[in-house]
Scaffold this active site. Structure first.
Site, PDB file in Angstrom:
ATOM      1  N   LEU A 153       0.851  -1.203   0.000  1.00 25.92           N
ATOM      2  CA  LEU A 153       0.000   0.000   0.000  1.00 25.92           C
ATOM      3  C   LEU A 153       0.885   1.251   0.000  1.00 25.92           C
ATOM      4  CD1 LEU A 153      -3.191   0.301   0.036  1.00 25.92           C
ATOM      5  CD2 LEU A 153      -2.885   1.155   2.357  1.00 25.92           C
ATOM      6  N   GLY A 154       1.722   1.357  -1.043  1.00 17.90           N
ATOM      7  CA  GLY A 154       2.512   2.586  -1.243  1.00 17.90           C
ATOM      8  C   GLY A 154       1.661   3.593  -2.002  1.00 17.90           C
ATOM      9  N   ARG A 155       2.353   4.487  -2.701  1.00 21.97           N
ATOM     10  CA  ARG A 155       1.625   5.569  -3.389  1.00 21.97           C
ATOM     11  C   ARG A 155       0.672   5.023  -4.446  1.00 21.97           C
ATOM     12  NH1 ARG A 155       7.316   8.369  -3.175  1.00 21.97           N
ATOM     13  NH2 ARG A 155       7.780   6.479  -4.313  1.00 21.97           N
ATOM     14  N   ILE A 156       1.142   4.057  -5.243  1.00 20.40           N
ATOM     15  CA  ILE A 156       0.278   3.523  -6.315  1.00 20.40           C
ATOM     16  C   ILE A 156      -0.778   2.600  -5.719  1.00 20.40           C
ATOM     17  CG2 ILE A 156       0.249   2.059  -8.376  1.00 20.40           C
ATOM     18  CD1 ILE A 156       3.022   3.282  -9.079  1.00 20.40           C
ATOM     19  N   SER A 175       1.198  -4.669   3.915  1.00 21.43           N
ATOM     20  CA  SER A 175       2.458  -3.955   3.678  1.00 21.43           C
ATOM     21  C   SER A 175       3.320  -4.200   4.907  1.00 21.43           C
ATOM     22  CB  SER A 175       2.206  -2.460   3.433  1.00 21.43           C
ATOM     23  OG  SER A 175       1.414  -1.947   4.456  1.00 21.43           O
ATOM     24  N   ARG A 176       4.555  -3.671   4.896  1.00 24.00           N
ATOM     25  CA  ARG A 176       5.461  -3.957   6.018  1.00 24.00           C
ATOM     26  C   ARG A 176       4.850  -3.573   7.358  1.00 24.00           C
ATOM     27  NH1 ARG A 176      10.861  -2.688   2.899  1.00 24.00           N
ATOM     28  NH2 ARG A 176       9.483  -1.073   2.157  1.00 24.00           N
ATOM     29  N   ILE A 232       0.585  -4.688 -11.657  1.00 25.96           N
ATOM     30  CA  ILE A 232       1.087  -3.501 -12.380  1.00 25.96           C
ATOM     31  C   ILE A 232       2.475  -3.123 -11.860  1.00 25.96           C
ATOM     32  CG2 ILE A 232      -1.077  -2.417 -13.137  1.00 25.96           C
ATOM     33  CD1 ILE A 232       0.642  -1.607  -9.819  1.00 25.96           C
ATOM     34  N   ARG A 234       6.084  -5.246 -11.042  1.00 21.23           N
ATOM     35  CA  ARG A 234       7.153  -5.847 -11.837  1.00 21.23           C
ATOM     36  C   ARG A 234       6.818  -7.326 -11.978  1.00 21.23           C
ATOM     37  NH1 ARG A 234       8.291  -1.495 -13.170  1.00 21.23           N
ATOM     38  NH2 ARG A 234      10.233  -0.340 -12.873  1.00 21.23           N
ATOM     39  N   ASP A 258       0.244  -6.401 -16.543  1.00 16.80           N
ATOM     40  CA  ASP A 258       0.944  -5.390 -17.346  1.00 16.80           C
ATOM     41  C   ASP A 258       2.442  -5.642 -17.342  1.00 16.80           C
ATOM     42  OD1 ASP A 258       1.038  -2.950 -18.863  1.00 16.80           O
ATOM     43  OD2 ASP A 258       1.715  -1.880 -17.071  1.00 16.80           O
ATOM     44  N   GLU A 263      10.376  -9.504 -20.033  1.00 16.60           N
ATOM     45  CA  GLU A 263       9.685  -8.635 -21.003  1.00 16.60           C
ATOM     46  C   GLU A 263      10.670  -8.188 -22.076  1.00 16.60           C
ATOM     47  OE1 GLU A 263       8.269  -5.203 -18.918  1.00 16.60           O
ATOM     48  OE2 GLU A 263       7.153  -6.390 -17.479  1.00 16.60           O
ATOM     49  N   HIS A 281       3.315  -3.660 -20.601  1.00 19.42           N
ATOM     50  CA  HIS A 281       3.962  -2.731 -19.651  1.00 19.42           C
ATOM     51  C   HIS A 281       3.696  -1.278 -20.068  1.00 19.42           C
ATOM     52  CE1 HIS A 281       7.506  -2.140 -16.665  1.00 19.42           C
ATOM     53  NE2 HIS A 281       6.623  -1.164 -16.579  1.00 19.42           N
TER      54      HIS A 281
HETATM   55  C1  8YV Z   1       8.703   2.666 -17.040  1.00 22.26           C
HETATM   56  C2  8YV Z   1       7.829   1.881 -14.935  1.00 22.26           C
HETATM   57  O1  8YV Z   1       9.566   3.530 -16.427  1.00 22.26           O
HETATM   58  O2  8YV Z   1       7.890   3.859 -13.642  1.00 22.26           O
HETATM   59  C3  8YV Z   1       8.142   2.665 -13.709  1.00 22.26           C
HETATM   60  O3  8YV Z   1       8.645   2.050 -12.752  1.00 22.26           O
HETATM   61  O4  8YV Z   1       7.873   0.708 -14.946  1.00 22.26           O
HETATM   62  C4  8YV Z   1       7.458   2.569 -16.207  1.00 22.26           C
HETATM   63  O5  8YV Z   1       6.831   3.778 -16.005  1.00 22.26           O
HETATM   64  C5  8YV Z   1       8.440   3.077 -18.434  1.00 22.26           C
HETATM   65  O6  8YV Z   1       7.958   1.935 -19.072  1.00 22.26           O
HETATM   66  C6  8YV Z   1       9.674   3.550 -19.150  1.00 22.26           C
HETATM   67  O7  8YV Z   1      10.638   2.557 -19.191  1.00 22.26           O
END
Ligand code: 8YV
Length: 315
Positions: A153-156, A175-176, A232, A234, A258, A263, A281
């Site tokens: 539960l960070g900013r995003i 979260s932690r 969304i 990694r 995403d 990738e 992505h």
């Molecule tokens: C990439 C992202 O930076 O902000 C991030 O952590 O994964 C994306 O916004 C964008 O794909 C450019 O590489």
């Protein structure tokens, strides 16, 4: 071109290159490995890198640039950069947080809706002419009112949760440590307990060694056969083999993804699944946000060269 020497790594939009060229002597290369091909005199003159992309930027590349003092990352996630190696060499690192929160959260919700309401299949139903021949699209699944779990539960993560609350979803998170949240949101000290308590699981962790495989086989299985996973963050944050097994066997209902391991050459097993919404992505990929990310990257570079505090420092 005039001004201090800057290396721009990655694929930039013309507007970014033009803005960088207005302030710096810019050498553009595709990837960190391409640094070796630059003439030694040029490498010695470089003071900063504008970094974009996900290929690793580590000690070996840093050591090719003895005058390097700054790596300005284009993106909030900086897991591609060896920050410990940068710190050890006195190299500052910055990223581009906040400006992309809305877009990434929007895409997370869009993928849940697309998966549940079968938006991609619905569009194909119209375009392929199936509608007049076969009638209604087979029934899909309700998204509003389910129980949502946020891992990280960070900013995003917070932006995702705020949106889901408007979809009348019960909010749980892991979260932690517990966060200051609206009344009624439930904290879970471990991700398995979170997955057990919810229907849909949203992964909004930072990338890197600490979170590799954090959404483990056990977490995925705890979600159960009606569960949907949205990622969304990694690809590395999820045990991808376990995710593929669960999607193939029906151990979970579906996913919206995403981000992936390896990738853009993703595991071909994903392409055979009809219960997954796949995106390339593109979480932050709007004109508005990508312009803001470039501006913030350059604001950090400008602060470094002016010997002022970085706007959004990582180190
Ligand atoms: C990439 C992202 O930076 O902000 C991030 O952590 O994964 C994306 O916004 C964008 O794909 C450019 O590489």
């Amino acid at each position: 071109m005039a001004g201090p020497e800057l290396i721009a790594i990655g694929s930039y939009f013309d507007w970014d290159i033009a803005a960088m060229q207005a302030a710096y002597t810019v050498h553009a290369v595709d990837s960190p490995e391409a640094l070796t091909a630059l003439p030694e005199a040029r490498r010695r003159a470089v003071r900063a890198i504008a970094f974009k992309g996900h290929a690793p930027l580590g000690a070996a590349q840093m050591d090719l640039l003895p005058g390097l003092g700054m790596i300005a990352n284009y993106g909030v996630g900086f897991d591609a950069i060896d920050v410990a190696a940068a710190r050890a060499r006195g190299i500052r690192v910055s990223n581009t947080p906040n400006v992309l929160n809305d877009d990434v959260a929007d895409l997370a919700v869009a993928m849940l809706l697309a998966q549940s309401r079968r938006l991609i299949e619905g569009s194909d139903w119209v375009r392929s002419g199936a509608w007049p021949k076969q009638g209604e699209l087979p029934l899909n699944r309700k998204a509003s009112g389910r129980r949502a779990g946020i891992v990280g539960l960070g900013r995003i993560g917070r932006e995702i949760a705020d949106r889901l609350a408007a979809f009348k979803m019960e909010i749980h998170y892991h979260s932690r440590t517990p966060k200051d949240t609206p009344a009624g949101w439930t904290y879970h000290a471990d991700p398995v307990s979170l997955a057990r308590a919810v229907d849909d699981l949203f992964v909004a962790l930072v990338g890197g060694a600490e979170t590799t495989g954090y959404v483990s086989r056990e977490v995925i299985e705890a979600l159960g056969p009606d569960g949907v996973i949205v990622n969304i963050s990694r690809g590395s944050t999820i045990d991808e083999a376990a995710l593929l097994d669960a999607l193939e066997s029906g151990a979970i209902r579906g996913a919206g993804l995403d981000v992936f391991h390896n990738e853009p050459n993703i595991d071909p097993r994903f392409l055979k699944l009809d219960n997954v919404v796949l995106q390339p992505h593109q979480g932050s990929g709007t004109i508005e946000t990508r312009k803001a990310m470039g501006e913030l990257q350059r604001a950090n570079l400008a602060a470094f060269f002016a010997e002022e505090a970085l706007v959004t420092p990582v180190t």
